[in-house]
Motif scaffolding. Sequence first.
Motif, PDB file in Angstrom:
ATOM      1  N   GLU A   1       0.806  -1.201   0.000  1.00 46.59           N
ATOM      2  CA  GLU A   1       0.000   0.000   0.000  1.00 46.59           C
ATOM      3  C   GLU A   1       0.847   1.262   0.000  1.00 46.59           C
ATOM      4  N   PHE A   2       0.312   2.289  -0.646  1.00 49.68           N
ATOM      5  CA  PHE A   2       0.976   3.586  -0.715  1.00 49.68           C
ATOM      6  C   PHE A   2       0.983   4.245   0.659  1.00 49.68           C
ATOM      7  N   VAL A   3       2.112   4.868   0.985  1.00 45.83           N
ATOM      8  CA  VAL A   3       2.241   5.595   2.248  1.00 45.83           C
ATOM      9  C   VAL A   3       2.409   7.089   1.984  1.00 45.83           C
ATOM     10  N   ALA A   4       3.400   7.437   1.153  1.00 44.67           N
ATOM     11  CA  ALA A   4       3.698   8.845   0.902  1.00 44.67           C
ATOM     12  C   ALA A   4       4.449   8.978  -0.413  1.00 44.67           C
ATOM     13  N   GLY A   5       4.299  10.133  -1.060  1.00 43.26           N
ATOM     14  CA  GLY A   5       5.010  10.384  -2.307  1.00 43.26           C
ATOM     15  C   GLY A   5       5.472  11.825  -2.380  1.00 43.26           C
ATOM     16  N   ILE A   6       6.504  12.054  -3.187  1.00 42.03           N
ATOM     17  CA  ILE A   6       7.067  13.392  -3.339  1.00 42.03           C
ATOM     18  C   ILE A   6       7.484  13.580  -4.788  1.00 42.03           C
ATOM     19  N   ASN A   7       7.256  14.775  -5.310  1.00 39.82           N
ATOM     20  CA  ASN A   7       7.595  14.990  -6.710  1.00 39.82           C
ATOM     21  C   ASN A   7       9.101  15.238  -6.862  1.00 39.82           C
ATOM     22  N   TRP A   8       9.534  15.463  -8.103  1.00 40.66           N
ATOM     23  CA  TRP A   8      10.967  15.509  -8.381  1.00 40.66           C
ATOM     24  C   TRP A   8      11.690  16.613  -7.620  1.00 40.66           C
TER      25      TRP A   8
ATOM     26  N   VAL B   1       6.807  -4.048   6.275  1.00 37.14           N
ATOM     27  CA  VAL B   1       8.042  -3.811   5.532  1.00 37.14           C
ATOM     28  C   VAL B   1       7.810  -2.565   4.676  1.00 37.14           C
ATOM     29  N   TYR B   2       8.724  -1.618   4.784  1.00 38.92           N
ATOM     30  CA  TYR B   2       8.601  -0.352   4.064  1.00 38.92           C
ATOM     31  C   TYR B   2       9.548  -0.349   2.871  1.00 38.92           C
ATOM     32  N   TYR B   3       8.993   0.058   1.723  1.00 35.41           N
ATOM     33  CA  TYR B   3       9.739   0.072   0.467  1.00 35.41           C
ATOM     34  C   TYR B   3       9.825   1.484  -0.094  1.00 35.41           C
ATOM     35  N   CYS B   4      10.955   1.784  -0.660  1.00 35.39           N
ATOM     36  CA  CYS B   4      11.172   3.014  -1.393  1.00 35.39           C
ATOM     37  C   CYS B   4      11.028   2.692  -2.878  1.00 35.39           C
ATOM     38  N   ALA B   5      10.452   3.620  -3.654  1.00 35.79           N
ATOM     39  CA  ALA B   5      10.234   3.370  -5.076  1.00 35.79           C
ATOM     40  C   ALA B   5      10.418   4.649  -5.877  1.00 35.79           C
ATOM     41  N   ALA B   6      10.809   4.480  -7.140  1.00 43.30           N
ATOM     42  CA  ALA B   6      11.052   5.617  -8.037  1.00 43.30           C
ATOM     43  C   ALA B   6      10.128   5.531  -9.250  1.00 43.30           C
ATOM     44  N   ASP B   7       9.614   6.676  -9.657  1.00 43.89           N
ATOM     45  CA  ASP B   7       8.614   6.755 -10.721  1.00 43.89           C
ATOM     46  C   ASP B   7       9.061   7.803 -11.732  1.00 43.89           C
ATOM     47  N   ARG B   8       9.148   7.429 -12.983  1.00 39.80           N
ATOM     48  CA  ARG B   8       9.640   8.342 -14.013  1.00 39.80           C
ATOM     49  C   ARG B   8       8.593   9.334 -14.495  1.00 39.80           C
ATOM     50  N   THR B   9       7.359   9.173 -14.110  1.00 42.96           N
ATOM     51  CA  THR B   9       6.337  10.113 -14.569  1.00 42.96           C
ATOM     52  C   THR B   9       6.398  11.398 -13.757  1.00 42.96           C
ATOM     53  N   THR B  10       5.689  12.403 -14.214  1.00 42.66           N
ATOM     54  CA  THR B  10       5.826  13.724 -13.608  1.00 42.66           C
ATOM     55  C   THR B  10       4.949  13.922 -12.377  1.00 42.66           C
ATOM     56  N   GLY B  11       3.926  13.100 -12.221  1.00 45.32           N
ATOM     57  CA  GLY B  11       3.047  13.275 -11.070  1.00 45.32           C
ATOM     58  C   GLY B  11       3.496  12.448  -9.893  1.00 45.32           C
ATOM     59  N   ILE B  12       2.676  12.392  -8.881  1.00 40.40           N
ATOM     60  CA  ILE B  12       2.937  11.540  -7.718  1.00 40.40           C
ATOM     61  C   ILE B  12       1.901  10.420  -7.756  1.00 40.40           C
ATOM     62  N   ALA B  13       2.328   9.258  -8.184  1.00 44.84           N
ATOM     63  CA  ALA B  13       1.404   8.135  -8.283  1.00 44.84           C
ATOM     64  C   ALA B  13       1.181   7.507  -6.923  1.00 44.84           C
ATOM     65  N   THR B  14      -0.037   7.107  -6.664  1.00 48.68           N
ATOM     66  CA  THR B  14      -0.354   6.440  -5.402  1.00 48.68           C
ATOM     67  C   THR B  14      -0.607   4.946  -5.607  1.00 48.68           C
ATOM     68  N   THR B  15      -0.382   4.494  -6.813  1.00 48.08           N
ATOM     69  CA  THR B  15      -0.552   3.079  -7.152  1.00 48.08           C
ATOM     70  C   THR B  15       0.796   2.484  -7.485  1.00 48.08           C
ATOM     71  N   ARG B  16       1.080   1.316  -6.969  1.00 48.57           N
ATOM     72  CA  ARG B  16       2.401   0.726  -7.104  1.00 48.57           C
ATOM     73  C   ARG B  16       2.791   0.449  -8.544  1.00 48.57           C
ATOM     74  N   TYR B  17       1.823   0.267  -9.418  1.00 46.93           N
ATOM     75  CA  TYR B  17       2.128  -0.169 -10.774  1.00 46.93           C
ATOM     76  C   TYR B  17       2.778   0.927 -11.617  1.00 46.93           C
ATOM     77  N   TYR B  18       2.715   2.167 -11.154  1.00 46.69           N
ATOM     78  CA  TYR B  18       3.356   3.260 -11.884  1.00 46.69           C
ATOM     79  C   TYR B  18       4.841   3.377 -11.561  1.00 46.69           C
TER      80      TYR B  18
END
Length: 124
Positions: free
Chosen positions: A46-53, A93-110
Amino acid sequence: QVQLAESGGGLAQAGGSLRLSCAASGRMFSDYAMGWFRQVSGEEREFVAGINWSGGRTTYADSVKGRFTISRDNAKNMVYLQMNSLKPEDTAVYYCAADRTTGIATTRYYYDYWGRGTQVTVSS
């Protein structure tokens, strides 16, 4: 490509704090939005938090809003998750993830790249 490595997990008491760190290696870290997810065994990640570039925009899951803070330091290729007022239900278990799109995705598949995770356990 981006490699991610989380650290800072451990055991905390309810009401306590932990700070998770995510070190990124690879090129153009500042091109990526970053996210923190968590997963309990047998459940969906599940999504916890996101931050843009740039760090100028953040978003949080309702369950952690007001308690957790995500931040990044592009000069150091680091992302952080400050977790305060911890609850037993934050155990995961907490995971860090990187997303190449410009928004802040809240779904893991992005998200394109993932770390291996760090365990956080909160005792009551």
